[in-house]
Design a protein around this motif. Sequence first.
Motif, mmCIF file in Angstrom:
data_model
loop_
_atom_site.group_PDB
_atom_site.id
_atom_site.type_symbol
_atom_site.label_atom_id
_atom_site.label_comp_id
_atom_site.label_asym_id
_atom_site.label_seq_id
_atom_site.Cartn_x
_atom_site.Cartn_y
_atom_site.Cartn_z
ATOM 1 N N ILE A 1 -9.244 1.346 -4.626
ATOM 2 C CA ILE A 1 -10.049 2.257 -4.335
ATOM 3 C C ILE A 1 -10.700 2.227 -2.749
ATOM 4 C CG2 ILE A 1 -12.280 3.397 -4.896
ATOM 5 C CD1 ILE A 1 -11.268 2.668 -7.853
ATOM 6 N N SER A 2 -11.062 0.817 -2.567
ATOM 7 C CA SER A 2 -11.736 0.508 -1.234
ATOM 8 C C SER A 2 -10.488 0.921 -0.308
ATOM 9 C CB SER A 2 -12.118 -0.758 -1.326
ATOM 10 O OG SER A 2 -12.234 -1.117 -0.035
ATOM 11 N N PHE B 1 -2.203 8.548 10.850
ATOM 12 C CA PHE B 1 -0.830 7.989 10.795
ATOM 13 C C PHE B 1 -0.545 7.364 9.486
ATOM 14 C CE2 PHE B 1 -2.541 7.285 15.387
ATOM 15 C CZ PHE B 1 -1.897 8.221 15.771
ATOM 16 N N PRO B 2 0.972 7.184 9.255
ATOM 17 C CA PRO B 2 1.391 6.454 7.937
ATOM 18 C C PRO B 2 0.989 5.057 8.101
ATOM 19 C CG PRO B 2 3.238 7.666 8.975
ATOM 20 C CD PRO B 2 2.092 7.948 9.908
ATOM 21 N N ALA B 3 0.784 4.179 7.382
ATOM 22 C CA ALA B 3 0.464 2.614 7.307
ATOM 23 C C ALA B 3 1.296 2.031 8.333
ATOM 24 C CB ALA B 3 0.556 2.287 5.908
ATOM 25 N N PHE B 4 2.589 2.513 8.313
ATOM 26 C CA PHE B 4 3.851 1.697 9.215
ATOM 27 C C PHE B 4 3.230 1.843 10.668
ATOM 28 C CE2 PHE B 4 7.384 1.926 11.471
ATOM 29 C CZ PHE B 4 7.823 0.553 11.537
ATOM 30 N N THR C 1 0.981 -1.103 -0.329
ATOM 31 C CA THR C 1 -0.125 0.081 -0.088
ATOM 32 C C THR C 1 0.715 1.263 -0.052
ATOM 33 O OG1 THR C 1 -0.215 -0.129 2.366
ATOM 34 C CG2 THR C 1 -1.836 -0.967 1.287
ATOM 35 N N SER D 1 -8.014 2.701 -0.225
ATOM 36 C CA SER D 1 -7.518 4.289 -0.328
ATOM 37 C C SER D 1 -8.781 4.863 0.408
ATOM 38 C CB SER D 1 -7.634 4.795 -1.651
ATOM 39 O OG SER D 1 -7.854 6.285 -1.713
ATOM 40 N N ALA D 2 -10.021 4.607 0.207
ATOM 41 C CA ALA D 2 -10.915 5.257 1.001
ATOM 42 C C ALA D 2 -11.235 5.057 2.440
ATOM 43 C CB ALA D 2 -12.419 4.702 0.337
ATOM 44 N N ARG E 1 -8.301 4.647 4.265
ATOM 45 C CA ARG E 1 -7.277 5.412 4.760
ATOM 46 C C ARG E 1 -7.551 6.771 4.882
ATOM 47 N NH1 ARG E 1 -2.857 4.475 6.708
ATOM 48 N NH2 ARG E 1 -2.306 6.515 6.279
ATOM 49 N N GLU E 2 -8.605 7.312 4.059
ATOM 50 C CA GLU E 2 -8.930 8.650 4.257
ATOM 51 C C GLU E 2 -9.236 8.997 5.784
ATOM 52 O OE1 GLU E 2 -8.952 11.121 1.126
ATOM 53 O OE2 GLU E 2 -9.690 9.056 0.460
ATOM 54 N N GLY E 3 -8.423 10.048 6.108
ATOM 55 C CA GLY E 3 -8.731 10.662 7.299
ATOM 56 C C GLY E 3 -7.641 9.763 8.489
ATOM 57 N N ILE E 4 -7.104 8.980 8.073
ATOM 58 C CA ILE E 4 -6.306 8.328 9.236
ATOM 59 C C ILE E 4 -5.063 9.037 9.619
ATOM 60 C CG2 ILE E 4 -5.241 6.098 9.518
ATOM 61 C CD1 ILE E 4 -7.783 5.544 9.335
#
Lengths: 531, 407
Positions: free
Chosen positions: A350-351, A361-364, A337, A353-354, A356-359
């Motif tokens: 797309i799902s 922190f970075p993914a890690f 990702t 990405s949606a 992660r909208e408004g999260i």
Amino acid sequence: MKTKSLRKTKRTQISTTHKDVNHQALYISTKLQENIQNITKSLGQSPDIIVRECRLGRQNQIQAAIIYTTGLADTKLVNKFIIEPLLTNHQNDFFEIQSKHEDSLHVIKQLLLPVGGIQETMNFDTVLTKILSGDTVLLCQGYDRCLLIASKGWKQRGIEEPTSQTVIRGPKEGFTENIATNIAMIRRKIKDSNLWLESFQVGRVTKTSVSIMYVNGIAKEKVVNEVRDRIKRIDIDGILESGYIEELIQDKTFTLFPTIYNTERPDVIAGGLLEGRVAILVDGTPFVLLVPAIFTQFFQSAEDYYQRSDISTLLRVLRYFSLIISMLGPAFYIAITTFHQDMLPPQLLISLSAQREGIPFPAFVEAFLMELTFELLREAGTRLPRAVGQTISIVGALVIGQAAIQAGIVSPAMVIVVSITAIASFTIPSYNMAIAFRILRFAMMTLAASFGLFGIVAGFILHIQNVCHLHSFGVPYMYPFGPNNTEDKKDTLYLRVPWWKMTKRPKTASEKNVIRENGTSVSKPEPEGSG
Amino acid sequence: MNKLITYSKKGLIGIWISLLSLTTGCWDYQELNDYGFVMAVGIDKSHKKGEYLYTFQLVNPGVITRNASGSHATPIATYSQTGRTKLEAIRKMSQQVSRRLFFSHLQVFVISEEILREGAALKVFDVTDRDPQGRINFPVLAARNTQAYKIISALTPIDDISANELKNKIETSKDVWGENRVTLIEEVIENVLASGRDIAISGVELTGDSKQIGKAESILQTRAKGQTKLKGIALFNMQNLVQWADDETARGIMFGSNKIRGAALNINCSKNNNHHLTVIVNYSKTKIKAKITKNRPTIDMNIAAEGRIGEAECPIDLENPDVIHELEQRTSTEIKKEVELALAMGKKNQSDVFGFGDAIHQADPKTWTKWKTNWKKYYPKSQVNIHARIFIRTTGLRTNPYMKERD
């Protein structure tokens, strides 16, 4: 090897002078009172040491004392089979006649005591040790020897189902804390005269009995000798669990991967012994060690051998996948990702990405937080008293499952990844191997966050290199893959061929006596009409 | 003790080295929500000479996944930007869009008819082919009688993302109806560069009120306004769009270029009645063989197809093998007729849509090297023998039609 054991010895040096200060006496004296005083003094006047003085013989001419520890010695046995025969045989002329020619101790040992294990000693130290391990000591006035009467019998846990490695099909008994019981359980499974046992006493203070067991003629002599040597070299004040032994005798200290197998299951130990491995039993723990251990062994469950081979193979393949998931799950998620978005199918992209909208922190960081939370929950679940265990699972489910997502701190996809990883890590049958992969997971996550899939590949190569470098008592850890052996691959990480195909013992541990079964063992009905 | 020191030294060095690797930063680390996913690209002519108008369709992921009841945003957003090159437009687009454009998941490429007629097709593909992030395995469409940006801006009622809708539409239609060719961008690049085959691109046009395009209201009704529809196949001579092939001619192109995955052919039941019967084609294979006779290309085109009777509204006896046989012949003739139509159109426009050039290249490489440069002169003179043969394997669950039973 030599330098290493030296290092270990140094580490475990605790004042050896301690012993000499306490007891002046080395041998038993002829004076009974002096002996009694010496013993009670050496044991610090502990009230649980019972000193029963008595007089024996028709004229009560022999002064004697019976010493034992309450709780450790079987009081019933002491009363009924030691004290009673001595006192009730007063009127008999045993002592009269015999004492002219032989000494009384001999008479008592040979004619009076209906007890199995009796030995004589002059050594004061032995006396103390025996008293403290539950035996009874009989001292007589005028003798510089004494009788040590086996009377061990303390309260112990019964045989229960093992909690660490459960099976659906297979024996449900597990080892207990008593080494004698454990040995008996193994002996009940292998009734061969070649099943040999050697006992040692390890631990200067604890004086723990440690035994090694192996099937003579199957086990490699080199390995047996090596195990014996390494155990003998241990110099430490106490051994409270087989983990002490494991750490003191393993080949390499600094590796995540366990090179000694441990189990609570007698059937696993028996299986190992038949393959030529050596079992190390330690008193006071239900966990028995098995060496040499190879990587694949930690992914095999006892049940694999009890279910039919196709089922077992399928389950092993499943475990193999879960091993990869438990190590690389979150790492893959992070790498794909954040570096390789083009690898995702459009809809999924797309799902995700949606989500992660408004999260914030970075993914890690997100993955790290979730993994950490999970590890906390798991640790809490293990340490908590049973009664509050439920609270943790509720809190955990709410914290991880709901609140974190609703608060927008983590994305639902991350929760899924973490949960799958968690579930996958539980399928590894061996707990210490599962931990190794838990730790690796964090390293892999860091690599994935820094370099993407390239990082994962690099990390993977490094760890493969690491495991290939390991040895367990002379056996390459990655055998039969490391040094390739097609014959032994019949029973490995993902494959379990039918029993009638496994005609030879693995070369890991046995070398001479390798034929497990003769080819004729398959009994199929004659096809009809064939004659 | 010394041993311990060396051990910790080794460990320290190891830690330092691993820390060093972290100081390099995170390479091309990018969070998912920093990207704007481009699903479709449209290219039109700009007012300024030598400039093009690039239109990008971006997805609004939040609207698509979440329950859209609360939000009034459309699931897609389109942005336009002029530029001399595509890359210029892409980079300049950052003045309009908050996110980095991400092209890996492009679904469809729409080019306006105007540009294609001018022969500028290849110009716009260079950056797509060159970009390491990009892919070249998605279909290209020609905007017929309209501008590409309009096609891309259309909102669709069933699929949220209209780029997906377009792509699915053309793929489904290709499989069941067989009048639309799915031409991938890689095919276009390959065939425009080579001279043995001309490209053919499906067309897409607007239906309904073009003023409603892109308005949310356009899909807030059962009969959606301002929609797109696939129409015909554009024939090319080299890079230039030359003519539109529709209906049977379009299907003839598909049959001839071995692209039929499914089709429904209407034929008359018998010579002297007007009742119709539909044969469903579910397999078709076309083989093209070439040879040179007297400095003139001779092409053998063999079409072998399989099908079943899908619908029969006429009083014929389908239990009779002879009737079936006659139907097979009639259908074969129909296929042959369609291919001949297509071929005639191709020859007229010097568009080698079936790839005869490639066939000659394979059959006689030496002659091909001589002809290659002016192949378009030889092409219309080629002698083409078309053989079409269809096998009707089954009549479906019924045997005889109602009309026959009633007799």
